[in-house]
Design an enzyme around this catalytic site. Structure first.
Site, PDB file in Angstrom:
ATOM      1  N   GLU A 127      25.685  41.547  17.661  1.00  0.00           N
ATOM      2  CA  GLU A 127      25.475  40.115  17.850  1.00  0.00           C
ATOM      3  C   GLU A 127      26.722  39.371  17.397  1.00  0.00           C
ATOM      4  O   GLU A 127      26.852  39.037  16.213  1.00  0.00           O
ATOM      5  CB  GLU A 127      24.268  39.652  17.033  1.00  0.00           C
ATOM      6  CG  GLU A 127      22.971  40.352  17.412  1.00  0.00           C
ATOM      7  CD  GLU A 127      21.773  39.495  17.065  1.00  0.00           C
ATOM      8  OE1 GLU A 127      21.090  39.051  18.000  1.00  0.00           O
ATOM      9  OE2 GLU A 127      21.542  39.247  15.883  1.00  0.00           O
ATOM     10  N   HIS A 163      21.512  40.242   9.570  1.00  0.00           N
ATOM     11  CA  HIS A 163      21.654  39.263  10.659  1.00  0.00           C
ATOM     12  C   HIS A 163      22.798  38.310  10.298  1.00  0.00           C
ATOM     13  O   HIS A 163      23.032  38.024   9.113  1.00  0.00           O
ATOM     14  CB  HIS A 163      20.349  38.487  10.856  1.00  0.00           C
ATOM     15  CG  HIS A 163      20.390  37.560  12.039  1.00  0.00           C
ATOM     16  ND1 HIS A 163      20.906  36.287  11.952  1.00  0.00           N
ATOM     17  CD2 HIS A 163      20.025  37.739  13.326  1.00  0.00           C
ATOM     18  CE1 HIS A 163      20.840  35.725  13.147  1.00  0.00           C
ATOM     19  NE2 HIS A 163      20.317  36.584  14.003  1.00  0.00           N
TER      20      HIS A 163
END
Ligand code: PGA
Length: 263
Positions: A172, A100
């Site tokens: 992302e 992430h």
């Protein structure tokens, strides 16, 4: 337009919910979304480690799949502060989020570290959800594709085409994530997803690459979720802030699923 069998939609609660708050969230989310069925949707939630035991106890895996936010890359050892795949599996975790943006940029994880985690997850039959995305300055410098290619090639080094069938990728962009993030336009997101699919095709061949779900994340909200999900190569949504209240999340899912069905 190619479409995957199932819409994938999920949230990572980051460092926001205690076990008690996670329990309340999951109970509500499960209740509100059960009537939507799961024939063509997989709903997943990625809570804090300390909430996993409670989460596994109260969720029906047929309705909500659980994931972990990170994972150490060894089965055991002198790695204080890390959590091993064996520990995650003990709690009914099926997915592990790897790389992430906050892990990469706040905790300085490298592509080599993400690669070790991907390989470890696959060895343990956990589904790796590898997150990739360029920073704002990299986009401004015209380097988005270069960054994505590096994150994919290095992060997936040593993964066989057979094992790649279990992968999931979240695109992302760093500039789109979190408070102050600007959501990617649907066109830009779709363009980057197509590029990711192209790199995966080079790595694993067309059939395998076509079957790897590509999720978009970064300031997804009730307004942009419907238009994003209709775009080519966007197979799911990975939502932060707009998903952390069960009724808001259930509303987004209720809007997006019928659109997906008709895509
Ligand atoms: P956000 O978070 O939806 O709050 O921007 C996305 C993410 O970090 O996955």
């Amino acid at each position: 337009m190619m479409k995957q069998d199932k819409l994938l939609i999920g949230t990572n609660t980051k460092m926001y919910k205690t076990a008690a708050q996670t329990a309340q969230f999951l109970t509500g989310l499960q209740q509100l979304t059960a009537p939507l069925g799961r024939e063509d949707m997989e709903l997943f939630v990625i809570p804090s480690y300390t909430a996993l035991e409670t989460a596994a106890r109260i969720t029906d895996p047929g309705l909500i799949r659980l994931g972990a936010q990170n994972m150490g890359w060894e089965d055991e050892g002198q790695f204080s502060g890390e959590i091993s795949p064996l520990m995650l599996k003990e709690h009914g975790v099926s997915t592990v989020m790897i790389g992430h943006s906050e892990r990469r940029h706040v905790f300085l994880e490298t592509d080599e570290m993400e690669n070790k985690k991907v390989l470890c997850a696959l060895r343990h039959k956990l589904i790796p959800l590898l997150c990739v995305g360029e920073k704002g300055e990299e986009k401004a410098a015209g380097k988005s594709e270069e960054v994505l290619r590096r994150q994919l090639e290095k992060g997936l080094e040593g993964v066989t085409a057979e094992a790649a069938a279990c992968l999931r990728i979240a695109y992302e962009p760093v500039w789109a994530i979190g408070v102050g993030g600007v959501p990617a336009s649907k066109e830009y997101a779709s363009q980057m997803h197509s590029f990711i699919r192209q790199v995966l095709t080079e790595l694993f061949g067309m059939d395998t690459a076509a079957a790897i779900p590509l999720l978009y994340g970064g300031s997804v909200n009730p307004e942009n979720a419907p238009e994003l999900i209709l775009m080519d190569n966007i197979d799911g949504l990975f939502i932060g802030r707009s998903a952390w209240q069960e009724d808001n999340f259930a509303k987004i899912i209720g809007t997006v699923l019928p659109l997906w069905r008709n895509k």
